[in-house]
Design an enzyme around this catalytic site. Structure first.
Site, PDB file in Angstrom:
ATOM      1  N   LYS A 148      30.365  32.380  37.117  1.00  0.00           N
ATOM      2  CA  LYS A 148      30.846  32.192  35.740  1.00  0.00           C
ATOM      3  C   LYS A 148      31.128  30.729  35.378  1.00  0.00           C
ATOM      4  CE  LYS A 148      33.173  36.559  34.650  1.00  0.00           C
ATOM      5  NZ  LYS A 148      34.450  37.141  34.225  1.00  0.00           N
TER       6      LYS A 148
ATOM      7  N   ASP B 252      35.144  37.513  27.291  1.00  0.00           N
ATOM      8  CA  ASP B 252      36.431  37.969  27.841  1.00  0.00           C
ATOM      9  C   ASP B 252      37.601  37.557  26.945  1.00  0.00           C
ATOM     10  OD1 ASP B 252      35.447  39.219  30.118  1.00  0.00           O
ATOM     11  OD2 ASP B 252      35.606  37.423  31.356  1.00  0.00           O
TER      12      ASP B 252
HETATM   13  N1  LIG Z   1      39.676  43.973  31.991  1.00  0.00           N
HETATM   14  C1  LIG Z   1      38.698  43.086  32.052  1.00  0.00           C
HETATM   15  O1  LIG Z   1      37.725  43.116  31.285  1.00  0.00           O
HETATM   16  C2  LIG Z   1      38.788  41.971  33.066  1.00  0.00           C
HETATM   17  C3  LIG Z   1      38.007  40.807  32.903  1.00  0.00           C
HETATM   18  C4  LIG Z   1      38.126  39.782  33.846  1.00  0.00           C
HETATM   19  C5  LIG Z   1      38.962  39.957  34.956  1.00  0.00           C
HETATM   20  N2  LIG Z   1      39.670  41.112  35.085  1.00  0.00           N
HETATM   21  C6  LIG Z   1      40.589  41.312  36.225  1.00  0.00           C
HETATM   22  O2  LIG Z   1      41.521  40.255  36.216  1.00  0.00           O
HETATM   23  C7  LIG Z   1      42.009  40.019  37.534  1.00  0.00           C
HETATM   24  C8  LIG Z   1      41.984  38.515  37.818  1.00  0.00           C
HETATM   25  O3  LIG Z   1      40.633  38.075  37.804  1.00  0.00           O
HETATM   26  P1  LIG Z   1      40.267  36.518  37.866  1.00  0.00           P
HETATM   27  O4  LIG Z   1      38.803  36.431  37.685  1.00  0.00           O
HETATM   28  O5  LIG Z   1      41.150  35.737  36.983  1.00  0.00           O
HETATM   29  O6  LIG Z   1      40.635  36.181  39.398  1.00  0.00           O
HETATM   30  P2  LIG Z   1      40.955  34.740  40.021  1.00  0.00           P
HETATM   31  O7  LIG Z   1      40.299  33.653  39.235  1.00  0.00           O
HETATM   32  O8  LIG Z   1      40.665  34.890  41.462  1.00  0.00           O
HETATM   33  O9  LIG Z   1      42.558  34.561  39.816  1.00  0.00           O
HETATM   34  C9  LIG Z   1      43.448  35.413  40.518  1.00  0.00           C
HETATM   35  C10 LIG Z   1      44.872  35.173  40.021  1.00  0.00           C
HETATM   36  O10 LIG Z   1      45.711  36.159  40.635  1.00  0.00           O
HETATM   37  C11 LIG Z   1      46.775  35.487  41.330  1.00  0.00           C
HETATM   38  N3  LIG Z   1      47.121  36.264  42.517  1.00  0.00           N
HETATM   39  C12 LIG Z   1      46.273  36.808  43.418  1.00  0.00           C
HETATM   40  N4  LIG Z   1      46.958  37.460  44.376  1.00  0.00           N
HETATM   41  C13 LIG Z   1      48.280  37.303  44.079  1.00  0.00           C
HETATM   42  C14 LIG Z   1      49.486  37.745  44.685  1.00  0.00           C
HETATM   43  N5  LIG Z   1      49.483  38.490  45.805  1.00  0.00           N
HETATM   44  N6  LIG Z   1      50.662  37.431  44.095  1.00  0.00           N
HETATM   45  C15 LIG Z   1      50.681  36.695  42.949  1.00  0.00           C
HETATM   46  N7  LIG Z   1      49.569  36.235  42.333  1.00  0.00           N
HETATM   47  C16 LIG Z   1      48.384  36.539  42.886  1.00  0.00           C
HETATM   48  C17 LIG Z   1      46.231  34.122  41.673  1.00  0.00           C
HETATM   49  O11 LIG Z   1      47.310  33.248  41.904  1.00  0.00           O
HETATM   50  P3  LIG Z   1      47.115  31.900  42.779  1.00  0.00           P
HETATM   51  O12 LIG Z   1      46.594  30.873  41.809  1.00  0.00           O
HETATM   52  O13 LIG Z   1      48.459  31.618  43.276  1.00  0.00           O
HETATM   53  O14 LIG Z   1      46.124  32.223  43.864  1.00  0.00           O
HETATM   54  C18 LIG Z   1      45.444  33.812  40.391  1.00  0.00           C
HETATM   55  O15 LIG Z   1      46.310  33.383  39.380  1.00  0.00           O
HETATM   56  C19 LIG Z   1      41.112  40.842  38.469  1.00  0.00           C
HETATM   57  O16 LIG Z   1      41.797  42.022  38.821  1.00  0.00           O
HETATM   58  C20 LIG Z   1      39.907  41.183  37.594  1.00  0.00           C
HETATM   59  O17 LIG Z   1      39.301  42.417  37.949  1.00  0.00           O
HETATM   60  C21 LIG Z   1      39.608  42.113  34.156  1.00  0.00           C
END
Ligand SMILES: NC(=O)c1ccc[n+]([C@@H]2O[C@H](COP(=O)([O-])OP(=O)(O)OC[C@H]3O[C@@H](n4cnc5c(N)ncnc54)[C@H](OP(=O)(O)O)[C@@H]3O)[C@@H](O)[C@H]2O)c1
Length: 270
Positions: free
Chosen positions: A68, A104
């Protein structure tokens, strides 16, 4: 029926085998009688894949993890919002010119606006990864008063600076008293679905709670929020919105949202 006029759409990512995009979009093409097909390609070779999309005259494609961000610099044109977010999840091939969008951001905002107006609202945005970044820029456009909370504080600070909003520490969330809480972390996502990013005390002022996580459909956070009497928005709404916006970008037609909802719910229940 596929034939020599079938318009091609794809998904580029790695891995892709659990994606529900193909089921959702192919059902939507069938329902609307459009001669389109959606195929998933598991690829780590983004440059070669882009050349193939052009060379084989694909009408467009979705982009997912891990491409992405990287794709932004490889496209011919990028929509201004996607350029700010620095991430593209949808590409349209306009006569050989690959144009990138981020659906998104609008998807999250539209999912929220179905329940609440955003202007002037005090929002706690949890997370500073890709989803949070897309949502943060959308909230800024809507004039919400956003504060970013993230486990890694430096990332919250850096995203808040890029967006022009506030940032704070997770420990201060309870005293912050938000009107809206958005979980844009992956906390609560399967297979670690027993956890919530917040303590239930944070919900006592009954903020609206939006969880972007959609596997499971009802996360622990959403259950906590319902028990506390909060209004909720599920990640499914955002997923459907971003898919519907993609459909419109590729076909020029409105998406059959209810059918897409049925298909996604069925796929997620498997
Ligand atoms: N509904 C939809 O259409 C949609 C679209 C996009 C994404 N999503 C969902 O959104 C979520 C995040 O996706 P992303 O692409 O943003 O992932 P990402 O870029 O990997 O970011 C993950 C985030 O979660 C935090 N995190 C992970 N494990 C954690 C923990 N144990 N405790 C506290 N914070 C934690 C990370 O914090 P750190 O910075 O501290 O690592 C970071 O802020 C996923 O579940 C994805 O499936 C949904």
């Amino acid at each position: 029926m596929l034939d020599s006029k079938t318009k091609l759409i794809s998904l580029l990512g790695h891995p892709v085998e659990h994606s529900i995009g193909p089921a959702m979009h192919n059902a939507a093409f069938k329902e609307t009688g459009l001669n389109f097909v959606y195929l998933a390609f598991d690829t780590t070779h983004l440059n070669t894949a882009l050349a193939a999309m052009k060379g084989l005259n694909f009408r467009g494609f979705s982009v997912t993890i891990p491409h992405k961000q990287k794709i932004v610099e490889l496209l011919d044109r990028v929509d201004p919002l996607a350029a700010k977010i620095l991430a593209v999840n949808t590409v349209v091939n306009e006569n050989g010119v690959l144009v990138g969008y981020n659906t998104d951001s609008d998807a999250a905002i539209n999912a929220l606006k179905g329940k609440i107006s955003l202007s002037g609202k005090k929002v706690a945005l949890l997370g500073a990864g890709g989803a949070s970044r897309a949502i943060a820029f959308g909230l800024q456009q809507e004039k919400a008063l956003t504060t970013i909370f993230n486990r890694t504080f430096e990332k919250a600070k850096s995203l808040a600076k890029a967006v022009g909003c506030e940032y704070s520490q997770f420990e201060k969330l309870e005293s912050f008293k938000p009107e809206i809480i958005i979980n844009a972390t992956s906390v609560g996502m399967s297979p670690k679905s027993a956890s919530s990013p917040v303590d239930k005390r944070v919900l006592k002022n009954k903020p609206l709670v939006f969880d972007v996580v959609y596997t499971p459909l009802e996360t622990v956070l959403l259950k906590q929020a319902k028990t506390a009497g909060c209004e909720t928005v599920s990640g499914l709404e955002m997923f459907l919105e971003q898919g519907a916006e993609q459909f419109k970008l590729w076909t020029g037609q409105d998406a059959p949202r209810e059918l897409m909802r049925e298909v996604v719910e069925r796929e997620l229940a498997k």
